[in-house]
Design a protein around this motif. Structure first.
Motif, PDB file in Angstrom:
ATOM      1  N   THR A 258     -51.880   1.955 -49.597  1.00 28.53           N
ATOM      2  CA  THR A 258     -52.811   2.022 -48.461  1.00 28.53           C
ATOM      3  C   THR A 258     -53.864   3.101 -48.674  1.00 28.53           C
ATOM      4  O   THR A 258     -53.547   4.214 -49.117  1.00 28.53           O
ATOM      5  N   LEU A 259     -55.100   2.791 -48.357  1.00 29.79           N
ATOM      6  CA  LEU A 259     -56.161   3.791 -48.329  1.00 29.79           C
ATOM      7  C   LEU A 259     -56.099   4.496 -46.978  1.00 29.79           C
ATOM      8  O   LEU A 259     -56.296   3.871 -45.934  1.00 29.79           O
ATOM      9  N   LEU A 260     -55.809   5.786 -46.977  1.00 29.19           N
ATOM     10  CA  LEU A 260     -55.700   6.566 -45.751  1.00 29.19           C
ATOM     11  C   LEU A 260     -56.953   7.417 -45.570  1.00 29.19           C
ATOM     12  O   LEU A 260     -57.338   8.165 -46.472  1.00 29.19           O
ATOM     13  N   ILE A 261     -57.577   7.300 -44.400  1.00 29.34           N
ATOM     14  CA  ILE A 261     -58.734   8.141 -44.061  1.00 29.34           C
ATOM     15  C   ILE A 261     -58.388   8.911 -42.801  1.00 29.34           C
ATOM     16  O   ILE A 261     -58.025   8.327 -41.778  1.00 29.34           O
ATOM     17  N   GLU A 262     -58.487  10.232 -42.875  1.00 24.90           N
ATOM     18  CA  GLU A 262     -58.236  11.077 -41.709  1.00 24.90           C
ATOM     19  C   GLU A 262     -59.533  11.742 -41.257  1.00 24.90           C
ATOM     20  O   GLU A 262     -60.301  12.254 -42.078  1.00 24.90           O
ATOM     21  N   ASP A 263     -59.738  11.755 -39.935  1.00 22.92           N
ATOM     22  CA  ASP A 263     -60.934  12.327 -39.330  1.00 22.92           C
ATOM     23  C   ASP A 263     -60.531  13.544 -38.508  1.00 22.92           C
ATOM     24  O   ASP A 263     -59.790  13.426 -37.538  1.00 22.92           O
ATOM     25  N   ASP A 264     -61.005  14.711 -38.901  1.00 17.64           N
ATOM     26  CA  ASP A 264     -60.709  15.942 -38.153  1.00 17.64           C
ATOM     27  C   ASP A 264     -61.983  16.486 -37.524  1.00 17.64           C
ATOM     28  O   ASP A 264     -62.355  17.638 -37.758  1.00 17.64           O
ATOM     29  N   HIS A 265     -62.641  15.641 -36.710  1.00 18.07           N
ATOM     30  CA  HIS A 265     -63.891  16.112 -36.089  1.00 18.07           C
ATOM     31  C   HIS A 265     -63.617  17.167 -35.015  1.00 18.07           C
ATOM     32  O   HIS A 265     -64.545  17.817 -34.525  1.00 18.07           O
ATOM     33  N   GLY A 266     -62.342  17.358 -34.639  1.00 21.22           N
ATOM     34  CA  GLY A 266     -61.998  18.389 -33.666  1.00 21.22           C
ATOM     35  C   GLY A 266     -61.859  19.781 -34.264  1.00 21.22           C
ATOM     36  O   GLY A 266     -61.509  20.733 -33.559  1.00 21.22           O
ATOM     37  N   HIS A 267     -62.168  19.918 -35.541  1.00 23.38           N
ATOM     38  CA  HIS A 267     -62.061  21.214 -36.216  1.00 23.38           C
ATOM     39  C   HIS A 267     -62.851  22.277 -35.470  1.00 23.38           C
ATOM     40  O   HIS A 267     -64.025  22.114 -35.176  1.00 23.38           O
ATOM     41  N   ARG A 268     -62.187  23.358 -35.140  1.00 26.17           N
ATOM     42  CA  ARG A 268     -62.744  24.546 -34.494  1.00 26.17           C
ATOM     43  C   ARG A 268     -63.127  24.345 -33.030  1.00 26.17           C
ATOM     44  O   ARG A 268     -63.803  25.205 -32.448  1.00 26.17           O
ATOM     45  N   ILE A 269     -62.702  23.228 -32.416  1.00 27.94           N
ATOM     46  CA  ILE A 269     -62.837  23.104 -30.959  1.00 27.94           C
ATOM     47  C   ILE A 269     -61.475  22.816 -30.323  1.00 27.94           C
ATOM     48  O   ILE A 269     -61.384  22.649 -29.112  1.00 27.94           O
ATOM     49  N   VAL A 270     -60.428  22.749 -31.156  1.00 28.77           N
ATOM     50  CA  VAL A 270     -59.089  22.397 -30.688  1.00 28.77           C
ATOM     51  C   VAL A 270     -58.118  23.485 -31.107  1.00 28.77           C
ATOM     52  O   VAL A 270     -58.179  23.973 -32.244  1.00 28.77           O
ATOM     53  N   ASP A 271     -57.208  23.868 -30.189  1.00 29.43           N
ATOM     54  CA  ASP A 271     -56.243  24.913 -30.536  1.00 29.43           C
ATOM     55  C   ASP A 271     -54.881  24.354 -30.945  1.00 29.43           C
ATOM     56  O   ASP A 271     -53.950  25.117 -31.207  1.00 29.43           O
ATOM     57  N   LEU A 272     -54.747  23.034 -31.032  1.00 25.45           N
ATOM     58  CA  LEU A 272     -53.516  22.435 -31.519  1.00 25.45           C
ATOM     59  C   LEU A 272     -53.517  22.439 -33.051  1.00 25.45           C
ATOM     60  O   LEU A 272     -54.558  22.225 -33.666  1.00 25.45           O
ATOM     61  N   PRO A 273     -52.384  22.670 -33.692  1.00 27.97           N
ATOM     62  CA  PRO A 273     -52.352  22.711 -35.158  1.00 27.97           C
ATOM     63  C   PRO A 273     -52.616  21.340 -35.761  1.00 27.97           C
ATOM     64  O   PRO A 273     -52.292  20.309 -35.165  1.00 27.97           O
ATOM     65  N   LEU A 274     -53.216  21.342 -36.942  1.00 25.50           N
ATOM     66  CA  LEU A 274     -53.439  20.109 -37.674  1.00 25.50           C
ATOM     67  C   LEU A 274     -52.129  19.652 -38.306  1.00 25.50           C
ATOM     68  O   LEU A 274     -51.383  20.458 -38.873  1.00 25.50           O
ATOM     69  N   ARG A 275     -51.853  18.341 -38.211  1.00 26.94           N
ATOM     70  CA  ARG A 275     -50.679  17.752 -38.847  1.00 26.94           C
ATOM     71  C   ARG A 275     -51.159  16.681 -39.830  1.00 26.94           C
ATOM     72  O   ARG A 275     -51.136  15.498 -39.541  1.00 26.94           O
ATOM     73  N   PRO A 276     -51.628  17.078 -41.001  1.00 29.47           N
ATOM     74  CA  PRO A 276     -52.244  16.112 -41.921  1.00 29.47           C
ATOM     75  C   PRO A 276     -51.239  15.132 -42.503  1.00 29.47           C
ATOM     76  O   PRO A 276     -50.073  15.456 -42.724  1.00 29.47           O
ATOM     77  N   LEU A 277     -51.725  13.923 -42.752  1.00 23.79           N
ATOM     78  CA  LEU A 277     -50.935  12.875 -43.409  1.00 23.79           C
ATOM     79  C   LEU A 277     -51.339  12.726 -44.867  1.00 23.79           C
ATOM     80  O   LEU A 277     -50.685  12.010 -45.624  1.00 23.79           O
ATOM     81  N   ALA A 278     -52.430  13.362 -45.249  1.00 26.45           N
ATOM     82  CA  ALA A 278     -53.016  13.211 -46.578  1.00 26.45           C
ATOM     83  C   ALA A 278     -52.001  13.481 -47.680  1.00 26.45           C
ATOM     84  O   ALA A 278     -51.167  14.384 -47.577  1.00 26.45           O
ATOM     85  N   GLY A 279     -52.089  12.683 -48.742  1.00 26.73           N
ATOM     86  CA  GLY A 279     -51.225  12.835 -49.884  1.00 26.73           C
ATOM     87  C   GLY A 279     -50.014  11.932 -49.854  1.00 26.73           C
ATOM     88  O   GLY A 279     -49.297  11.818 -50.856  1.00 26.73           O
ATOM     89  N   THR A 280     -49.784  11.263 -48.708  1.00 24.78           N
ATOM     90  CA  THR A 280     -48.640  10.351 -48.614  1.00 24.78           C
ATOM     91  C   THR A 280     -48.885   9.081 -49.418  1.00 24.78           C
ATOM     92  O   THR A 280     -47.945   8.451 -49.905  1.00 24.78           O
ATOM     93  N   THR A 281     -50.156   8.685 -49.544  1.00 25.04           N
ATOM     94  CA  THR A 281     -50.516   7.476 -50.283  1.00 25.04           C
ATOM     95  C   THR A 281     -51.299   7.865 -51.540  1.00 25.04           C
ATOM     96  O   THR A 281     -51.787   8.988 -51.664  1.00 25.04           O
ATOM     97  N   HIS A 282     -51.443   6.902 -52.456  1.00 27.48           N
ATOM     98  CA  HIS A 282     -52.155   7.187 -53.707  1.00 27.48           C
ATOM     99  C   HIS A 282     -53.627   7.486 -53.465  1.00 27.48           C
ATOM    100  O   HIS A 282     -54.221   8.317 -54.147  1.00 27.48           O
ATOM    101  N   ARG A 283     -54.234   6.774 -52.513  1.00 28.25           N
ATOM    102  CA  ARG A 283     -55.656   6.928 -52.235  1.00 28.25           C
ATOM    103  C   ARG A 283     -55.830   7.456 -50.820  1.00 28.25           C
ATOM    104  O   ARG A 283     -55.355   6.851 -49.855  1.00 28.25           O
ATOM    105  N   TRP A 284     -56.509   8.580 -50.693  1.00 33.65           N
ATOM    106  CA  TRP A 284     -56.668   9.188 -49.378  1.00 33.65           C
ATOM    107  C   TRP A 284     -57.973   9.970 -49.315  1.00 33.65           C
ATOM    108  O   TRP A 284     -58.536  10.371 -50.334  1.00 33.65           O
TER     109      TRP A 284
END
Length: 443
Positions: A258-284
């Motif tokens: 699966t090609l996984l694309i993650e969008d973190d447009h909330g960077h620096r406006i959100v105080d919840l920690p990031l829980r990245p999924l990146a690296g679980t699939t070959h293509r990300w």
């Protein structure tokens, strides 16, 4: 109706243009079937291969879709009818909480950073052949990604999140491929997918992110890509929690292609920690935008991912715009280095505004969602009626149709510039629009 519109043309380009004009004008409606290729070829007096080429072009542009023996039909939401046009005209005197913009008062001053970048540009002009990514921006971006647990990978810079997603999808997928998307989700992405000739497969979302069972079903059914918003999901405010991230990683581990694309447009406006999924699939790919924290007009996002994906994206970028302005990159790097935005202060300000509205709605018996970010999502039984009644009460909200594929109706309220003292009045209006109480005008 098709019998009322005559498709014309002798060349593939002319035939496809004839269909596109009809779709744009409404002469061919969403869901309407097109003639079988041989039938249309006979009617036009052309080779069936010519019609096949025209239909292929229309599929690639997201105008039509083909479903095996059922033939070709106009897409249910053609790419020519962008969701951005599904908006409310805000009359004078009506409070606009529909636009999705950040609060300008929480954005940093840009003049000093651009002045410093321009001064450097005067001393060291950027010419063709210059490295496409500013080293200081790359260093700062990579340090932030490392701190958030995003796997190591090359860094590219694109003209915003949507530009990055388009390039990544185009680097791996072909027309007709399926992409699993959040539903409700970002309207621009929901427009982009069919515009690339891809098929959107809706995946349900709750406050903790995409539903694992829905993702599993979409991937098992053949979706080749999945797009996830990590925090401040638009329009629901969802943020991927630790347990949800673990469940999604398990699903993705069973579908490593699966090609996984993650969008973190909330960077620096959100105080919840990031829980990245990146690296679980070959293509990300992982996209981090500067728009919400530093200003939409910067048009800058940082992209990282696996070596193959980034190599393809950067190679294609070289043949298009070449690079994102180094002047802008250096200005953003300066903003980051100088701490021009205090993430804790910004996140707390947006949090207070969300909580004030959510609390007021809860007191009135109205269910709503807004775990993070700029927006609150309110499920409604009748979008059109709710939007109209709220306009009458002096409030403009965004119709949920801009953000939905097949999910239940709702409206989006942007709290970015909503005063905490206004929350009660807006909650009264929403409750009244839903029949939970009288609508009181606050214009």
């Amino acid at each position: 109706m098709l019998e009322d519109y005559r498709i014309t043309g002798r060349r593939a380009a002319d035939i496809s243009a004839s269909v596109e004009r009809a779709v744009a004008a409404g002469s061919l409606e969403p869901g309407q079937p097109l003639p079988p290729m041989r039938e249309l070829a006979e009617r036009l007096g052309v080779n069936p291969n010519t019609v096949a080429a025209a239909y292929r072009t229309l599929r690639e542009r997201g105008v039509i879709e083909t479903a095996g023996r059922r033939g070709s039909r106009v897409r249910a939401t053609p790419a020519t009818t962008g969701r951005a046009f599904l908006r409310v005209d805000v009359p004078e005197g009506v409070r606009d909480v529909s636009d999705g913009n950040p609060d300008p008062a929480l954005l940093p001053a840009l003049a000093p950073a651009f002045a410093a970048a321009a001064e450097r540009g005067d001393r060291e002009p950027v010419l063709y052949g210059h490295a496409p990514v500013d080293p200081e921006l790359e260093r700062l971006a990579r340090a932030g990604l490392d701190a958030d647990g995003v796997p190591a990978g090359p860094v590219a810079v694109t003209s915003g999140s949507l530009d990055a997603m388009e390039r990544v999808l185009a680097a791996h997928l072909k027309p007709g491929d399926a992409v699993a998307v959040e539903d409700p989700g970002w309207g621009s992405l929901l427009d982009l997918v069919p515009a690339l000739g891809l098929r959107a497969v809706p995946v349900g979302v709750d406050d903790e992110g995409p539903l694992p069972d829905d993702v599993r079903g979409a991937l098992a059914a053949g979706a080749r890509a999945l797009v996830v918003t990590d925090r401040a999901q638009n329009p629901t405010g969802a943020a991927v929690s630790g347990p949800r991230a673990g469940a999604l990683r398990s699903v993705l581990a069973a579908h490593p292609a699966t090609l996984l694309i993650e969008d973190d447009h909330g960077h620096r406006i959100v105080d919840l920690p990031l829980r990245p999924l990146a690296g679980t699939t070959h293509r990300w790919a992982f996209v981090r935008s500067a728009a919400k924290a530093y200003g939409p007009d910067l048009r800058l996002a940082v992209l990282t991912g696996d070596e193959v994906t980034l190599d393809r994206v950067r190679g294609r970028q070289r043949l298009g715009p070449g690079w994102v302005s180094l002047l802008t990159q250096r200005a953003v790097a300066r903003l980051w280095a100088d701490g021009a935005v205090d993430p804790a202060v910004v996140a707390a300000a947006y949090g207070r505004r969300r909580d004030a509205l959510l609390g007021a709605l809860r007191e009135r018996g109205v269910v709503a969602h807004g775990r993070s970010g700029l927006n609150v999502w309110v499920p409604v039984p009748d979008e059109t009626g709710a939007v109209a009644r709220l306009l009458g009460a002096g409030w403009a909200v965004a119709p949920g149709a801009r953000f939905r594929v097949g999910s239940a109706p709702g409206v989006r309220v942007t709290v970015a510039r909503l005063g905490e003292e206004e929350a009660g009045a807006l909650a009264d209006a929403i409750a009244g629009a839903l029949g939970a109480g009288p609508v009181r005008s606050h214009v």
